[in-house]
Design a protein around this motif. Sequence first.
Motif, PDB file in Angstrom:
ATOM      1  N   MET A   1      64.055-103.508  19.646  1.00  0.00           N
ATOM      2  CA  MET A   1      63.479-102.165  19.735  1.00  0.00           C
ATOM      3  C   MET A   1      62.273-102.189  20.669  1.00  0.00           C
ATOM      4  O   MET A   1      61.372-103.020  20.528  1.00  0.00           O
ATOM      5  CB  MET A   1      63.057-101.654  18.354  1.00  0.00           C
ATOM      6  N   ILE A   2      62.280-101.263  21.636  1.00  0.00           N
ATOM      7  CA  ILE A   2      61.201-101.125  22.610  1.00  0.00           C
ATOM      8  C   ILE A   2      60.601 -99.731  22.437  1.00  0.00           C
ATOM      9  O   ILE A   2      61.313 -98.727  22.530  1.00  0.00           O
ATOM     10  CB  ILE A   2      61.733-101.322  24.039  1.00  0.00           C
ATOM     11  N   LEU A   3      59.317 -99.682  22.156  1.00  0.00           N
ATOM     12  CA  LEU A   3      58.617 -98.429  21.887  1.00  0.00           C
ATOM     13  C   LEU A   3      57.602 -98.187  23.001  1.00  0.00           C
ATOM     14  O   LEU A   3      56.709 -99.003  23.222  1.00  0.00           O
ATOM     15  CB  LEU A   3      57.920 -98.493  20.530  1.00  0.00           C
ATOM     16  N   ILE A   4      57.742 -97.052  23.687  1.00  0.00           N
ATOM     17  CA  ILE A   4      56.924 -96.761  24.871  1.00  0.00           C
ATOM     18  C   ILE A   4      56.034 -95.549  24.613  1.00  0.00           C
ATOM     19  O   ILE A   4      56.530 -94.461  24.297  1.00  0.00           O
ATOM     20  CB  ILE A   4      57.820 -96.465  26.093  1.00  0.00           C
ATOM     21  N   ALA A   5      54.717 -95.742  24.737  1.00  0.00           N
ATOM     22  CA  ALA A   5      53.754 -94.633  24.657  1.00  0.00           C
ATOM     23  C   ALA A   5      54.017 -93.745  23.453  1.00  0.00           C
ATOM     24  O   ALA A   5      54.111 -92.521  23.565  1.00  0.00           O
ATOM     25  CB  ALA A   5      53.792 -93.807  25.956  1.00  0.00           C
ATOM     26  N   THR A   6      54.129 -94.374  22.287  1.00  0.00           N
ATOM     27  CA  THR A   6      54.429 -93.627  21.073  1.00  0.00           C
ATOM     28  C   THR A   6      53.385 -93.932  20.011  1.00  0.00           C
ATOM     29  O   THR A   6      52.340 -94.521  20.299  1.00  0.00           O
ATOM     30  CB  THR A   6      55.870 -93.933  20.600  1.00  0.00           C
ATOM     31  N   SER A   7      53.645 -93.532  18.779  1.00  0.00           N
ATOM     32  CA  SER A   7      52.623 -93.598  17.744  1.00  0.00           C
ATOM     33  C   SER A   7      53.269 -93.702  16.372  1.00  0.00           C
ATOM     34  O   SER A   7      54.463 -93.414  16.204  1.00  0.00           O
ATOM     35  CB  SER A   7      51.747 -92.336  17.814  1.00  0.00           C
ATOM     36  N   LEU A   8      52.456 -94.090  15.398  1.00  0.00           N
ATOM     37  CA  LEU A   8      52.854 -94.015  13.996  1.00  0.00           C
ATOM     38  C   LEU A   8      52.319 -92.746  13.341  1.00  0.00           C
ATOM     39  O   LEU A   8      52.682 -92.424  12.218  1.00  0.00           O
ATOM     40  CB  LEU A   8      52.306 -95.223  13.219  1.00  0.00           C
ATOM     41  N   ARG A   9      51.437 -92.056  14.039  1.00  0.00           N
ATOM     42  CA  ARG A   9      50.711 -90.938  13.439  1.00  0.00           C
ATOM     43  C   ARG A   9      51.513 -89.643  13.471  1.00  0.00           C
ATOM     44  O   ARG A   9      52.375 -89.435  14.317  1.00  0.00           O
ATOM     45  CB  ARG A   9      49.389 -90.725  14.186  1.00  0.00           C
ATOM     46  N   GLU A  10      51.163 -88.760  12.549  1.00  0.00           N
ATOM     47  CA  GLU A  10      51.659 -87.390  12.599  1.00  0.00           C
ATOM     48  C   GLU A  10      50.794 -86.596  13.575  1.00  0.00           C
ATOM     49  O   GLU A  10      49.669 -86.978  13.873  1.00  0.00           O
ATOM     50  CB  GLU A  10      51.556 -86.742  11.214  1.00  0.00           C
ATOM     51  N   ASP A  11      51.326 -85.474  14.063  1.00  0.00           N
ATOM     52  CA  ASP A  11      50.489 -84.581  14.857  1.00  0.00           C
ATOM     53  C   ASP A  11      49.389 -84.015  13.957  1.00  0.00           C
ATOM     54  O   ASP A  11      49.659 -83.599  12.822  1.00  0.00           O
ATOM     55  CB  ASP A  11      51.317 -83.432  15.432  1.00  0.00           C
ATOM     56  N   PRO A  12      48.147 -83.947  14.429  1.00  0.00           N
ATOM     57  CA  PRO A  12      47.078 -83.352  13.627  1.00  0.00           C
ATOM     58  C   PRO A  12      47.330 -81.869  13.400  1.00  0.00           C
ATOM     59  O   PRO A  12      48.033 -81.219  14.195  1.00  0.00           O
ATOM     60  CB  PRO A  12      45.819 -83.599  14.461  1.00  0.00           C
ATOM     61  N   PRO A  13      46.768 -81.284  12.325  1.00  0.00           N
ATOM     62  CA  PRO A  13      47.028 -79.869  11.997  1.00  0.00           C
ATOM     63  C   PRO A  13      46.733 -78.909  13.149  1.00  0.00           C
ATOM     64  O   PRO A  13      47.480 -77.951  13.371  1.00  0.00           O
ATOM     65  CB  PRO A  13      46.095 -79.608  10.808  1.00  0.00           C
ATOM     66  N   GLU A  14      45.650 -79.165  13.889  1.00  0.00           N
ATOM     67  CA  GLU A  14      45.311 -78.249  14.986  1.00  0.00           C
ATOM     68  C   GLU A  14      46.355 -78.303  16.105  1.00  0.00           C
ATOM     69  O   GLU A  14      46.674 -77.279  16.715  1.00  0.00           O
ATOM     70  CB  GLU A  14      43.919 -78.560  15.537  1.00  0.00           C
TER      71      GLU A  14
END
Length: 232
Positions: free
Chosen positions: A86-99
């Motif tokens: 698995m190759i993950l590029i410019a990604t995150s574990l986070r959810e989008d913030p509410p704003e």
Amino acid sequence: MNEQSLPLVLIPGFMLDETLWDDFVEACPDDRVYIRASLSQGQSIADYARLIIATLPARFILVGFSLGGYVARAIAEAFPERTAGMILIATSLREDPPEQRALLDSASKTALMGTFSGFSDAVLKPSVHPSRQNDPHLMDKIRAMGKQLGAQVFRTQALLDRKNITHQPPGCPVLVIASEGDGMRGLEECREINALLGGDMHIIRESGHMVPLEQPRLLALTISDWLKQNAL
């Protein structure tokens, strides 16, 4: 294709289609198959994962860019025995913030009420390196992908729930690729992924968030070298 070379499954990001990978695939070795996944159908990350896996061979290597990284993690969690890497590029574990969710909610509602022609330069510029922000070809290519997907896909992707995707290390080699100039998903977020999922991490220089478009040849070389190092 070499018998030993597993296919790469290329999963695009938010409001990007399969053409995201054109220059990357052109720069890649021709000894394997490149499967371009689509995020144009489905209502959730689980839906995307289910629709993509239905098109794939028995074993594969996942390549997820930005939103596609969330989808790749969902596939790897559901089908660990089929995921060889698995190759993950410019990604995150986070959810989008509410704003951010509120802004996307409002913008996608507006898009549904009129003719959606993709995103404006003002919206797109923060997603690329400062040196490329006045590149009309790059801006037009990103905008064209959004226009092709349309307002309804924008609405769906704007409201995606990014929670409840595994943070557990997969049972396969992992490469996390970050961009030095990423104004959307910074180095800190990529380092979080690397710390939690393990594996290797590589930083691409002189690129913003849109690594497959801004540095396709360097990205291809980075991935090719890593695949060789891991005998994939």
